[in-house]
Design an enzyme around this catalytic site. Structure first.
Site, PDB file in Angstrom:
ATOM      1  N   ASP A 123       0.820  -1.210   0.000  1.00  0.00           N
ATOM      2  CA  ASP A 123       0.000   0.000   0.000  1.00  0.00           C
ATOM      3  C   ASP A 123       0.858   1.267   0.000  1.00  0.00           C
ATOM      4  O   ASP A 123       1.575   1.542   0.967  1.00  0.00           O
ATOM      5  CB  ASP A 123      -0.910  -0.042   1.237  1.00  0.00           C
ATOM      6  N   ASP A 166     -10.697   4.032  -1.337  1.00  0.00           N
ATOM      7  CA  ASP A 166     -11.336   3.016  -0.492  1.00  0.00           C
ATOM      8  C   ASP A 166     -12.848   2.981  -0.678  1.00  0.00           C
ATOM      9  O   ASP A 166     -13.507   4.008  -0.744  1.00  0.00           O
ATOM     10  CB  ASP A 166     -11.045   3.316   0.980  1.00  0.00           C
TER      11      ASP A 166
HETATM   12  C1  GAL Z   1      -5.605   2.322   2.683  1.00  0.00           C
HETATM   13  C2  GAL Z   1      -6.078   1.176   1.824  1.00  0.00           C
HETATM   14  C3  GAL Z   1      -7.093   0.394   2.622  1.00  0.00           C
HETATM   15  C4  GAL Z   1      -6.456  -0.093   3.908  1.00  0.00           C
HETATM   16  C5  GAL Z   1      -5.869   1.064   4.680  1.00  0.00           C
HETATM   17  C6  GAL Z   1      -5.082   0.613   5.894  1.00  0.00           C
HETATM   18  O1  GAL Z   1      -4.660   3.045   1.992  1.00  0.00           O
HETATM   19  O2  GAL Z   1      -6.625   1.658   0.643  1.00  0.00           O
HETATM   20  O3  GAL Z   1      -7.593  -0.676   1.851  1.00  0.00           O
HETATM   21  O4  GAL Z   1      -5.480  -1.035   3.599  1.00  0.00           O
HETATM   22  O5  GAL Z   1      -5.016   1.824   3.866  1.00  0.00           O
HETATM   23  O6  GAL Z   1      -4.525   1.678   6.594  1.00  0.00           O
END
Ligand code: GAL
Length: 654
Positions: free
Chosen positions: A405, A468
């Site tokens: 990520d 998200d």
């Molecule tokens: C975001 C991601 C989410 C989750 C989150 C955790 O960037 O898109 O799916 O993983 O971080 O902090």
């Protein structure tokens, strides 16, 4: 100034004052004085007299004192009960969105569209809505996203009703009964799950035959290569290949009611994830309130609930298993790495190896998460400058899936060009190639730089195409129906990922709630994600699955669309306002077709053979109801409920 002139200017004042106080006949009631919390939207929360980000409402430099700040895709139901005569608003993209917003405002009166703004972009001046709503019972204020879903900060500024009778009241969208459409699974054996499986030479094979039917079931695999073995009781196939090759194996499942056989194509080569990964991820459920116990429970529930028998296999830990930088909370704080630079877990994950062993012992696989940056989105340790060590550690722990990520990497390159966007992913790919374990590589960077165009090239097995998801119609439908252009980029081993599923009990932890999607919206969600060949990652508490959710996740004919070996992603083949037809070819020559209704009222949606395209007579099978609907030629249409779907498969008629 003559008397008449005084009255004339007073008249102008009064007219201008309409938007501020009383107008024509009746009194004005501000939209923002109603309960705006009933607004459903794709991102953020609705705000009274402020934008979605909480700033004063401002469209193309013009500031408004009152109104509703929301974000596309947005819906607000207002009951007028015939008590209002006009609805007025100034609509546009809020200036806080910078240059990138694009939206369309619509107003529906008792199900009929009575206003449509056309596409409005950032910096376009506010458009006036001024419509007669005499006699209208229910008004729906809708905002749809335009080019994409980002920065769609939408203002219903200066919005008021001219009220002559009953006062307007915002209400929830219509409630629906959660109807289970699918018949109970047969007690006879049926083999489900992927029909094709990829493994790299040198990596351990772990393939669990997914089969439904009354237990005990006995398994067998005919033509099994000598390097593999099968456990007859559990249906687990294990072993290791040293060389590339392709094998056709016949899987067999038997119980006292009969026998099921199905072919499995095993491809030993460079590419894994030949069908979209199916599993569970902790984020939409637990957020950072995740711990080892919750992961164990999820794995046990995946096995015990029978989900495993329908092809579900990954249990993925998302953010927050590492040490949180600078935290004085003893359960997550402390040194982030050991003296050798090896990453440490936080105290909520006391023994990662024991956890992965436990998940594997159930015939499941397990995934992990980290950022290429110095820290993750939630501020936990990232892989920055420890990439190879981390890849090795993940393999040593026994992980089978890595979500990588972007997040904290933004601090390394705040305004990345394409090469810089790709760099951390290419690098981790190289690190993963050096470990002797098959680890599905999931790129998470929200679609930056049109990742679908290069995700495969940098070695990703899947890549998030959007920000998200959340459990609102605006978010789910805004994301899902926006994937049409991405179809050419999906293929076996390389999947567009429109984010995880929001059915069941979700909440981003620790407090969970029922998904806010209506039952029909949930059918749409699963149908669309299956048509899209999206990775299917359940985001809810598996230990508390209700019957409706279980049914949504265990319909083998629906899941078969997702797992089809051809790996095509459906395209939107026809669109008529809110009526959409999506279709994809299946390996056996049949066609999977989704008839979707994005409207607020029921609509008849029709698939034309020429759009699909198919010719001749077709047997039409309803996949949710698992029922043949008859033979059709030329077209197939059905009445589809609000936000609902009919998912069918068209087979050549004998
Ligand atoms: C975001 C991601 C989410 C989750 C989150 C955790 O960037 O898109 O799916 O993983 O971080 O902090």
């Amino acid at each position: 100034m003559g008397v008449s002139r005084v009255f004339a200017s007073l008249g102008i004042l009064l007219l201008v004052g309409c938007s501020l106080a009383a107008g024509g006949s009746g009194r004005n009631v501000w939209l923002s004085d109603l309960d705006i919390s009933k607004t459903q939207q794709g991102w953020g929360d609705p705000h009274k007299n402020l934008s979605v980000d909480g700033n004063p409402l401002k469209i193309a430099g013009q500031t408004f004192e009152r109104g509703l700040g929301t974000h596309a895709d947005s819906l607000l139901y207002v009951e007028l009960n015939g008590g209002s005569s006009r609805f007025h608003a100034m609509v546009g993209v809020d200036d806080e969105a910078g240059a990138r917003g694009s939206i369309e405002f619509r107003v529906l009166a008792d199900g009929k569209q009575v206003y449509k703004s056309g596409l409005i972009r950032s910096d376009d001046p506010a458009k006036q809505v001024d419509i007669d709503v005499t006699g209208v019972q229910v008004l729906v204020l809708a905002v749809d996203s335009g080019d994409d879903m980002n920065y769609d900060h939408a203002d219903w500024a200066d919005a008021y009703f001219t009220v002559t009778g009953t006062a307007p009241k915002t209400v929830d969208a219509p409630k629906e009964e959660a109807v289970i459409l699918t018949p109970k699974p047969s007690p006879k054996p049926r083999i489900n799950g992927a029909r094709v499986f990829g493994v790299r030479p040198g990596s351990p094979v772990l393939y669990t035959i997914a089969a439904s039917g009354r237990r005990p079931l006995w398994f067998n695999a005919e033509n099994l290569p000598a390097v593999l073995k099968i456990d007859r009781e559990t249906g687990r196939i294990t072993g290791k290949f040293t060389k590339p090759g392709e094998y056709k194996i016949t899987l067999v499942a038997t119980n006292d009611l009969g026998e099921a056989k199905r072919e499995l194509r095993l491809v030993v080569g460079d590419t894994i994830a030949l069908t979209p990964p199916m599993g569970w991820n902790s984020w939409n459920c637990w957020g950072c309130a995740v711990d080892e116990q919750k992961i164990r429970e999820a794995a046990e529930a995946m096995a015990k609930s029978g989900l495993i028998n329908h092809g579900w296999q990954y249990i993925n830990i998302d953010d927050c298993w590492m040490v949180r930088r600078g935290s004085d909370d003893a359960t997550v704080g402390g040194p982030t790495r050991d003296e050798a630079g090896r990453i440490r877990t936080n105290k909520r994950f006391p023994d990662m190896k024991a956890l992965t062993d436990c998940v594997h012992s159930l015939g499941l696989k397990i995934g992990t998460y980290i950022s290429p940056g110095p820290w993750t989105c939630a501020g936990y340790e990232g892989s920055w400058q420890h990439e190879q060590a981390d890849a090795q550690q993940f393999a040593a722990w026994g992980f089978d899936y890595l979500k990588y990520d972007w997040c904290g990497y933004g601090s390394i390159v705040p305004e990345p060009d394409l090469k810089q966007m790709q760099e951390p992913y290419r690098f981790m790919r190289m690190c993963l190639d050096r470990v002797d374990r098959d680890i599905v590589f999931s790129l998470c960077q929200y679609g930056m730089g049109d990742v679908w165009k290069w995700g495969a090239e940098v070695g990703g097995n899947c890549w998030r195409t959007t920000g998200d998801i959340t459990d609102s119609w605006g978010s789910m439908s805004g994301i899902g129906f926006r994937q049409a252009e991405l179809a050419p980029y999906a293929s076996p081993g390389h999947w567009n990922d429109p984010d995880m599923l929001v059915v069941g009990l979700v909440g981003w932890g620790p407090n969970l709630r029922e998904s806010r999607l209506t039952p029909n919206e949930q059918y749409t969600h699963i149908s669309l994600w299956c048509l899209l060949s999206s990775p299917l990652l359940i985001g809810c508490d598996l230990t508390r699955l209700d019957e409706f959710t279980t049914n949504l996740l265990t319909n083998d004919e629906v899941l078969e669309v997702n797992q089809d070996p051809l790996g095509e992603q459906a395209r939107c083949v026809a669109k008529d306002g809110p009526r959409e037809v999506w279709a994809r070819r299946m390996e056996d020559g049949s066609t999977a077709v989704g008839l979707f209704n994005r409207d607020e009222v029921p609509q008849t949606v029709t698939a034309k053979w020429s759009d699909l395209p198919v010719t001749g007579k077709r047997r039409v099978r309803d996949l949710w109801r698992q029922k043949d609907l008859g033979t059709f030629e030329g077209t197939f249409g059905a009445e589809i409920p609000r936000h609902g779907v009919v998912l069918v498969r068209l087979f050549p008629a004998e």
